[in-house]
Design an enzyme around this catalytic site. Structure first.
Site, PDB file in Angstrom:
ATOM      1  N   ASP A   1       0.857  -1.613   0.105  1.00  0.00           N
ATOM      2  CA  ASP A   1       0.137  -0.024   0.024  1.00  0.00           C
ATOM      3  C   ASP A   1       0.713   1.553  -0.402  1.00  0.00           C
ATOM      4  O   ASP A   1       2.150   0.970   0.203  1.00  0.00           O
ATOM      5  CB  ASP A   1      -0.929  -0.282   1.379  1.00  0.00           C
ATOM      6  CG  ASP A   1      -0.404  -0.313   2.601  1.00  0.00           C
ATOM      7  OD1 ASP A   1       0.895  -0.805   2.649  1.00  0.00           O
ATOM      8  OD2 ASP A   1      -0.418   0.334   3.191  1.00  0.00           O
TER       9      ASP A   1
ATOM     10  N   GLU B   1      -0.209  -0.923   5.790  1.00  0.00           N
ATOM     11  CA  GLU B   1       0.998  -0.289   6.774  1.00  0.00           C
ATOM     12  C   GLU B   1       0.767   1.596   6.895  1.00  0.00           C
ATOM     13  O   GLU B   1       1.693   2.043   7.671  1.00  0.00           O
ATOM     14  CB  GLU B   1       2.642  -0.532   5.628  1.00  0.00           C
ATOM     15  CG  GLU B   1       3.931  -0.198   6.682  1.00  0.00           C
ATOM     16  CD  GLU B   1       4.217   0.940   6.883  1.00  0.00           C
ATOM     17  OE1 GLU B   1       4.884   1.798   7.904  1.00  0.00           O
ATOM     18  OE2 GLU B   1       3.696   2.146   6.146  1.00  0.00           O
TER      19      GLU B   1
END
Length: 380
Positions: free
Chosen positions: A68, A133
């Site tokens: 991500d 994250e």
């Protein structure tokens, strides 16, 4: 195009704004399955997590990354589209190029190279990826680590691909991180007219001395590995918007960053004692996003990283514990030695994020060498 650059571009093209994965992990899983890796997917909520392993038994070395990325910001501020990779003057531009799709691509290529050269290697080498994250970090590695704790999955060493370098690849590596503890405080007063303060109770005025004491407190002296504990107020809000109303409550968000000389329970107790001593009526909720960790100075992973960087870059990395948090904080409590090494970080989260193409090639060499030194030839 070199494999690591080609894969980096393929990942950048996938607009995986956290917690979206946008197909990054499926692409990587397909590649690693073809290289002989066993593939497991651990979805939690909207979050995708991938655990790919090669070999069996211990010791276990896991490479850790995330697919991500943060939002792009205004598209017209970018020199090229953030999800259309562009190579200019030896730099690869795109959202996630440095944080951390370049590292993830280098890890994949390094793992393919390693298992091709050592198909019957001792122990287990693994890749752990998450798409959570950059956002809440609730359903990503935190959840995977909880599952590993339940199943008894061991991890001896964990190499995290976070962009740790300052000016050139390999000049800095993280071997620990501070803990992060946030407080959500609401101080209650009595709303009233500013012309009649005797009929009201201003929570801002009541909070101010306590907040000043918290800001001035020396929480500890730090240690050789960590600076003194830091306390910062990040948000404060009160009032109705009108200039003639004493507010009925004041809300504050604050954060501690702390090393191993103190702990979250002590910080909570000392904070609450200050608030109580000042006679405040308050509600206080806590969120601990990670405990501090420090990898041993004589650890095998640290030694492998030092030697691999020296061989590939001609320098020894500075090992430190600075910066924010990383997903390594969830793996360290499993008993793993955790070291972070990745590209130069000065463009991460910025407009025109980029990574040097030459450094991607070198990063593949470093990651492959670290795996080899840990699992095959630790004395080399």
């Amino acid at each position: 195009m070199e494999p690591v650059v080609e894969l980096s571009c393929e990942l950048i093209r996938r607009a995986s704004v956290s917690p979206e994965d946008a197909g990054c992990q499926a692409l990587i899983a397909q590649r690693l399955a073809a290289a002989g890796f066993a593939i497991e997917h651990f979805p939690f909520g909207e979050v995708e997590n991938l655990w790919a392993t090669h070999g069996s038994g211990g010791p276990v070395l896991a490479l850790l990354g995330h697919t991500d990325v943060v939002p792009t910001g205004p598209l017209d501020a970018w020199s090229s589209h953030p999800f259309e990779p562009d190579i200019r003057n030896g730099l690869l531009y795109g959202r996630g190029a440095a944080d951390m799709k370049g590292s993830v691509a280098a890890m994949v290529i390094a793992l393919e190279r390693f298992v091709a050269a050592h198909p019957d290697h001792p122990g287990t080498v693994a890749l752990l990826l998450t798409s959570d994250e950059e956002a809440e970090a609730i359903d990503g590695v935190r959840q995977v680590a909880a599952r590993f704790r339940e199943t008894g999955q061991r991890i001896d060493w964990c190499l995290v691909g976070e962009p740790s370098s300052r000016e050139r690849l390999g000049d800095r590596s993280r071997v620990g991180r501070r803990g992060s503890l946030s407080g959500y405080l609401t101080v209650h007063g009595v709303q009233g007219h500013v012309a009649n303060p005797h009929l009201a109770r201003n929570p801002i005025h009541e909070l101010a001395p306590a907040l000043a004491e918290l800001c001035a407190t020396r929480w500890d002296e730090g240690s050789a590995d960590f600076p003194p504990t830091g306390f910062q107020v990040s948000n404060i809000h009160a009032g109705t918007g009108a200039n003639n109303v004493i507010p009925g409550q004041c809300s504050v968000v604050f954060n501690f960053r702390y090393g191993t000389v103190t702990n979250a329970a002590e910080l909570k107790a000392r904070t609450e004692a200050v608030l109580q001593r000042h006679g405040l009526q308050f509600d206080l909720h806590w969120h601990a996003s990670g405990e501090p960790f420090l990898s041993p100075p004589d650890g095998r992973l640290r030694a492998a990283v030092r030697t691999a960087v020296l061989d590939a870059c001609g320098l020894e990395p500075d090992f430190d514990t600075g910066g924010g948090t990383s997903d390594g904080r969830f793996i360290a409590p499993l008993g793993a030695e955790v070291v972070e090494l990745g590209p130069v970080n000065h463009s991460i989260h910025k407009i025109d994020e980029h990574v040097a193409v030459d450094e991607l090639h070198t990063l593949v060499d470093i990651y492959a060498a670290v795996v080899g030194r840990c699992l095959v030839d630790p004395m080399r």
